[in-house]
Design a protein around this motif. Structure first.
Motif, PDB file in Angstrom:
ATOM      1  N   LEU A 144       0.822  -1.222   0.000  1.00  0.00           N
ATOM      2  CA  LEU A 144       0.000   0.000   0.000  1.00  0.00           C
ATOM      3  C   LEU A 144       0.855   1.271   0.000  1.00  0.00           C
ATOM      4  N   ILE A 145       1.814   1.347  -0.903  1.00  0.00           N
ATOM      5  CA  ILE A 145       2.724   2.497  -0.900  1.00  0.00           C
ATOM      6  C   ILE A 145       2.146   3.728  -1.580  1.00  0.00           C
ATOM      7  N   ASP A 146       1.194   3.571  -2.474  1.00  0.00           N
ATOM      8  CA  ASP A 146       0.658   4.705  -3.225  1.00  0.00           C
ATOM      9  C   ASP A 146      -0.652   5.254  -2.670  1.00  0.00           C
ATOM     10  N   GLU A 147      -1.136   4.667  -1.606  1.00  0.00           N
ATOM     11  CA  GLU A 147      -2.441   5.068  -1.086  1.00  0.00           C
ATOM     12  C   GLU A 147      -2.324   6.297  -0.201  1.00  0.00           C
ATOM     13  N   LYS A 148      -3.186   7.277  -0.443  1.00  0.00           N
ATOM     14  CA  LYS A 148      -3.193   8.506   0.353  1.00  0.00           C
ATOM     15  C   LYS A 148      -3.941   8.304   1.670  1.00  0.00           C
ATOM     16  N   ARG A 149      -5.074   7.623   1.588  1.00  0.00           N
ATOM     17  CA  ARG A 149      -5.897   7.406   2.777  1.00  0.00           C
ATOM     18  C   ARG A 149      -5.942   5.910   3.066  1.00  0.00           C
ATOM     19  N   ILE A 150      -5.552   5.556   4.245  1.00  0.00           N
ATOM     20  CA  ILE A 150      -5.561   4.156   4.652  1.00  0.00           C
ATOM     21  C   ILE A 150      -6.714   3.957   5.629  1.00  0.00           C
ATOM     22  N   ASN A 151      -7.524   2.948   5.370  1.00  0.00           N
ATOM     23  CA  ASN A 151      -8.599   2.620   6.298  1.00  0.00           C
ATOM     24  C   ASN A 151      -8.690   1.105   6.448  1.00  0.00           C
ATOM     25  N   GLN A 152      -9.554   0.674   7.314  1.00  0.00           N
ATOM     26  CA  GLN A 152      -9.680  -0.750   7.614  1.00  0.00           C
ATOM     27  C   GLN A 152     -10.047  -1.557   6.373  1.00  0.00           C
ATOM     28  N   ALA A 153     -11.018  -1.097   5.626  1.00  0.00           N
ATOM     29  CA  ALA A 153     -11.473  -1.830   4.439  1.00  0.00           C
ATOM     30  C   ALA A 153     -10.335  -1.991   3.426  1.00  0.00           C
ATOM     31  N   LEU A 154      -9.554  -0.945   3.233  1.00  0.00           N
ATOM     32  CA  LEU A 154      -8.461  -1.001   2.277  1.00  0.00           C
ATOM     33  C   LEU A 154      -7.375  -1.967   2.753  1.00  0.00           C
ATOM     34  N   LEU A 155      -6.981  -1.864   4.006  1.00  0.00           N
ATOM     35  CA  LEU A 155      -5.965  -2.779   4.550  1.00  0.00           C
ATOM     36  C   LEU A 155      -6.395  -4.230   4.377  1.00  0.00           C
ATOM     37  N   GLU A 156      -7.622  -4.499   4.772  1.00  0.00           N
ATOM     38  CA  GLU A 156      -8.118  -5.873   4.708  1.00  0.00           C
ATOM     39  C   GLU A 156      -8.244  -6.375   3.277  1.00  0.00           C
ATOM     40  N   SER A 157      -8.839  -5.592   2.407  1.00  0.00           N
ATOM     41  CA  SER A 157      -9.064  -6.062   1.037  1.00  0.00           C
ATOM     42  C   SER A 157      -7.751  -6.287   0.293  1.00  0.00           C
ATOM     43  N   ARG A 158      -6.798  -5.386   0.472  1.00  0.00           N
ATOM     44  CA  ARG A 158      -5.518  -5.561  -0.231  1.00  0.00           C
ATOM     45  C   ARG A 158      -4.702  -6.726   0.337  1.00  0.00           C
ATOM     46  N   LEU A 159      -4.809  -6.967   1.627  1.00  0.00           N
ATOM     47  CA  LEU A 159      -4.130  -8.119   2.214  1.00  0.00           C
ATOM     48  C   LEU A 159      -4.732  -9.408   1.669  1.00  0.00           C
ATOM     49  N   LEU A 160      -6.052  -9.480   1.637  1.00  0.00           N
ATOM     50  CA  LEU A 160      -6.714 -10.665   1.087  1.00  0.00           C
ATOM     51  C   LEU A 160      -6.389 -10.842  -0.395  1.00  0.00           C
ATOM     52  N   GLN A 161      -6.319  -9.738  -1.118  1.00  0.00           N
ATOM     53  CA  GLN A 161      -5.963  -9.791  -2.537  1.00  0.00           C
ATOM     54  C   GLN A 161      -4.547 -10.349  -2.707  1.00  0.00           C
ATOM     55  N   ARG A 162      -3.630  -9.919  -1.851  1.00  0.00           N
ATOM     56  CA  ARG A 162      -2.243 -10.400  -1.941  1.00  0.00           C
ATOM     57  C   ARG A 162      -2.158 -11.886  -1.609  1.00  0.00           C
ATOM     58  N   LEU A 163      -2.874 -12.325  -0.581  1.00  0.00           N
ATOM     59  CA  LEU A 163      -2.869 -13.752  -0.221  1.00  0.00           C
ATOM     60  C   LEU A 163      -3.517 -14.589  -1.322  1.00  0.00           C
ATOM     61  N   ASN A 164      -4.551 -14.062  -1.942  1.00  0.00           N
ATOM     62  CA  ASN A 164      -5.191 -14.755  -3.054  1.00  0.00           C
ATOM     63  C   ASN A 164      -4.229 -14.860  -4.235  1.00  0.00           C
ATOM     64  N   GLY A 165      -3.426 -13.825  -4.451  1.00  0.00           N
ATOM     65  CA  GLY A 165      -2.416 -13.859  -5.510  1.00  0.00           C
ATOM     66  C   GLY A 165      -1.364 -14.936  -5.279  1.00  0.00           C
ATOM     67  N   GLN A 166      -1.152 -15.321  -4.024  1.00  0.00           N
ATOM     68  CA  GLN A 166      -0.238 -16.391  -3.669  1.00  0.00           C
ATOM     69  C   GLN A 166      -0.877 -17.751  -3.886  1.00  0.00           C
ATOM     70  N   LYS A 167      -2.139 -17.770  -4.271  1.00  0.00           N
ATOM     71  CA  LYS A 167      -2.923 -18.993  -4.443  1.00  0.00           C
ATOM     72  C   LYS A 167      -3.144 -19.706  -3.107  1.00  0.00           C
ATOM     73  N   TRP A 168      -3.299 -18.897  -2.047  1.00  0.00           N
ATOM     74  CA  TRP A 168      -3.534 -19.485  -0.731  1.00  0.00           C
ATOM     75  C   TRP A 168      -5.006 -19.765  -0.496  1.00  0.00           C
ATOM     76  N   PHE A 169      -5.865 -19.231  -1.305  1.00  0.00           N
ATOM     77  CA  PHE A 169      -7.287 -19.527  -1.192  1.00  0.00           C
ATOM     78  C   PHE A 169      -7.625 -20.492  -2.306  1.00  0.00           C
ATOM     79  N   GLY A 170      -8.252 -21.598  -1.987  1.00  0.00           N
ATOM     80  CA  GLY A 170      -8.525 -22.656  -2.967  1.00  0.00           C
ATOM     81  C   GLY A 170      -9.377 -22.194  -4.138  1.00  0.00           C
ATOM     82  N   GLY A 171      -9.238 -22.900  -5.232  1.00  0.00           N
ATOM     83  CA  GLY A 171     -10.104 -22.693  -6.384  1.00  0.00           C
ATOM     84  C   GLY A 171      -9.735 -21.555  -7.296  1.00  0.00           C
ATOM     85  N   ASN A 172      -8.516 -21.041  -7.223  1.00  0.00           N
ATOM     86  CA  ASN A 172      -8.188 -19.969  -8.174  1.00  0.00           C
ATOM     87  C   ASN A 172      -7.032 -20.334  -9.033  1.00  0.00           C
TER      88      ASN A 172
END
Length: 172
Positions: A144-172
């Motif tokens: 999250l280096i380019d984000e001006k405003r950091i909030n809970q929803a952004l932290l959570e969604s981007r973390l989940l997106q990164r873990l999903n990119g690692q293929k840690w969530f089944g079915g992708n």
């Protein structure tokens, strides 16, 4: 009573004075701006309630422990990755070292991640490290280096997106 009578007699005595007063009153009426209605005529608006404070405005540790970690636990559980451990710790940053605050997690199958904060503020610089089962993290990535405003929803969604990119969530 005598004063009223005297005033009436004075007006009768000088009809020109009465005419001058009427002329001045007409001129004043033409140049005068229309008066605003009294505030008593308007209905009183109720005061707006104070806005609910944002979770991100809480102190860092309170925000992470009371808001982010429970929400993240719920999101990971919905993705069939209920965390074995999910903690806020202050310790040695993975890979490069140095003291920092971290959201440290272990997921099923021995997968682990560290979301690191340079200081005790959600707006501070952030990095993430990931490790597969049985290995240590070997790469520290900016997060999250380019984000001006950091909030809970952004932290959570981007973390989940990164873990999903690692293929840690089944079915992708």
């Amino acid at each position: 009573m005598q004063q009223k009578t005297a005033a009436v007699k004075a007006d009768k005595a000088s009809p020109d004075a009465a005419a001058d007063k009427a002329t001045k009153a007409d001129a004043t009426d033409k140049t005068a701006k229309p008066s605003k209605p009294d505030s008593a005529d308007k209905p009183v608006k109720p005061a707006k309630p104070a806005p609910k404070p944002k979770p991100e405005d809480k102190p860092f540790a309170s925000f992470i422990q009371e808001d982010l970690l429970p929400s993240l636990t719920k999101s990971l559980t919905e993705r069939e990755q209920a965390p074995i451990s999910l903690l806020l710790v202050e310790g040695e940053r993975p890979v490069v070292g140095g003291l920092c605050w971290m959201v440290q997690a272990e997921l099923p199958a021995g997968r682990r991640f560290w979301l690191c904060f340079e200081s005790d503020s959600i707006t501070s610089g952030k990095t993430i490290a990931l490790a597969e089962s049985g290995s240590d993290p070997s790469l520290l990535e900016s997060f999250l280096i380019d984000e001006k405003r950091i909030n809970q929803a952004l932290l959570e969604s981007r973390l989940l997106q990164r873990l999903n990119g690692q293929k840690w969530f089944g079915g992708n």
